[in-house]
Design an enzyme around this catalytic site. Sequence first.
Site: not given
Length: 814
Positions: A410-412, A456
């Site tokens: 997530n978002e990395n 994502s």
Amino acid sequence: MKDVTQLDEGWSLRHGQELLEATVPGCVHTDLLTAGLIPDPFTGLHETEVAWVGRRAWTYVRELGHDSAHERTDLVFDGLDTAAYLTLDGHPVGSTRNMHRRHRFDVTGRTGRLEVRFASAYDEAAAVRAVTGERPNVYPEPSQYIRKMASSFGWDWGPTLVTAGIWRPVRLEHWSTARIAHVRPLVTVDEGTGRVEVRLEAERTAQGRGRTLRAEARVAGARAEAVLTGDEAVLRLEVPDPRLWWPRGYGEQPLHDLHLTLSDDEGRPLDTWHRRIGFRTVELDRSADEHGTGFTLVVNGVRIFARGVNWIPDDAFPSRITPDRYRTRLTQAAEANIDLVRVWGGGIYEDDAFYDACDELGLMVWQDFLFACSAYPEEQPLRGEVEAEARDNVVRLMPHPSLVLWNGNNENLWGFRDWDWEPALAGDSWGEGYYLGLLPRIVAELDPTRPYTAGSPWSGSWEHHPNDPAHGTHHSWEVWNRQDYAEYRASVPRFVAEFGWQAPPALATLRRALPGEELAPDSPGMLHHQKAEDGNGKLNRGVGRHFPLPEGDFDRWHYLTQLVQARAVAAGIEHWRSHWPVCAGTIVWQLNDCWPVTSWSAIDSDGRPKPLHHELRRVYADRLLTLQPATGGLVLAAVNQAAEPWRTAVTLRRWGADGTLIRESVLDIAAEPRSVVRLPVPHDLLPDGPSAKEFLVADIHGGADVHGGAGAGADGLRAVHFPVADKDFAYPRPVYDVAVEPVTGQRDRVDVVVSARTLVRDLLLQTDRLGPAAVGDRGLLTLLPGEQVRIRVTGCATVDVEDVRAALYCVDTA
């Protein structure tokens, strides 16, 4: 035959010189709560008073005795949180450093005092950081250095409650000759035939080495056998014309029992394994086209607009989440016409009960690997744990047909590019090797039946910005952070994997969580239970763009913030759904809460739906009407996600604010299955924007009784368009009549009947004001003069009309 002894009783927690009774599964916090040694950290300001718990080491103890004739005894933990050192009668058993995987230890012939000593998660993280070096993080906590639920360290919707304990079941397994170690069922459908390739791995005792073993698999009337001279076997089963598993709204969810038995060479059963599977195919279409790069789920050959929500752990103490609680929350999701749940990467791999419920309810599961909003070292000791964790959970979860997608993080990837990580890292590892290397290799090896995406958001490659809306998945957070919700209409991403808007929980939830507090947006408890940066500022700016901000009226502020949340999310979904198939899905942040908090959730931590939950039911329905701004006017979009054509008449009415019908027309709609029809609104029906005294209503042609979330007509579908902000519109003072009618034969149910004499916009009955257990079947409703709505209320036996009036809110700027 293997036998199992559950070890859920007889545990104690060492607290100083004292031994407290411990609950297993459980955690230190819940044991201290039960003993009355800490206050409830979910209420008032108590969270800060228990911070010390997460910084201490803790030990669980019990006597371990077993009398078994089997050759081998294993001590099996389904979850240890997190860095633990185990001894039995003072001698080492093993150690762990990962909350997210199972652990097994050979304790054959050993008895005595079992101790499980948990180091402080902060100490473990500090030790790892000393080896790997510093890595950037969105939050000032060390979650990236320990394989533990990241949100334990706090998030912008969650408390900082750093847990420790035996958080999942523990047992002794006694076995001889061999046991089933791993089973991977690869389930596919090929030209109408269901195929199950069961990949079995066995473990043997010393006496079992070299012995011939037999395996038998059965599913849906099919049977296969294999002989094992080594430790592995593949059993292939074929099921002609199986009934297919479908996401909800697309078909049924038939499930089939898959049984596997391992026997010795004389046919005596040694071990068994059982799961439920479903036959279906799933693909992810990432083809390039004139709009960019797509991201469309395809199940059984059918392209799907995903109607999703993000899922966080349903309790900050996840050992408290029961199968019934999973089912309740997921049923609430299904009731809101949701068909996909994304398990977010800062939480946990949920219990099998979660995925069982999704299998049965037809909720597709997008499963994140557990990396979120941080740069993660790729060196040891973390790398080995990451690989073991991924392998364990891919094998554990792959039987579930509801699982349709693995996601790396997530978002990395976005964070590396946009959050100033790259210069701070100066070439150090940060997780890219996991997301683009290790994890896709593991999925390809173990579970090739499902697609994998690296993150994502993720555009598909470094050739595009990771959060480019034209490529792959997109997270839309600029609107909540800085803009009006109307700005959702400024773009058409290919797939919106996160977006959302905050609102406080239900009033009854606030009163329980903040006992005795005089509630105000900035009262101490309200501020403490608002974890987002400038959260109240963003809430107030969101309200202020549309309404006069109420001063000193908490109840009005509470209503308006919940209203704006519902409107904001609906604005995004209506716009993006109207652009199918360019946009192929939306995943709202978020479905649920882990404690009482002002957050983006649709259902608060006490299980009470916010108005957003009801609005999701409307905007995620198979059929949706929406009025969308377009160049020079408006477009009426009819979204038909059903399998049947939609032939209907839509009545368009141009109204004056005073209740005068200015003009009316009927448009015929013909929408094919899984399609969208966009028709321009005739010019003579467009409201006169500058006058701020006109609005437009689109209804399915039919009766005037209000049946659906925002609508009137036989099908309960309505769309409204007001050309100016509410604070600039010439609303009349809302006038309506209220009656309460008992429901025959239902002592705990009443009908609240509201009859509008004027325009009544966004009427909301806040049922929890009638009683903590009261629940209504409707959310926000816009009524025209002369319309009537019936709201069914359950959970309260007697209701006074004046109490109902006090619980009714609507737009009122007069």
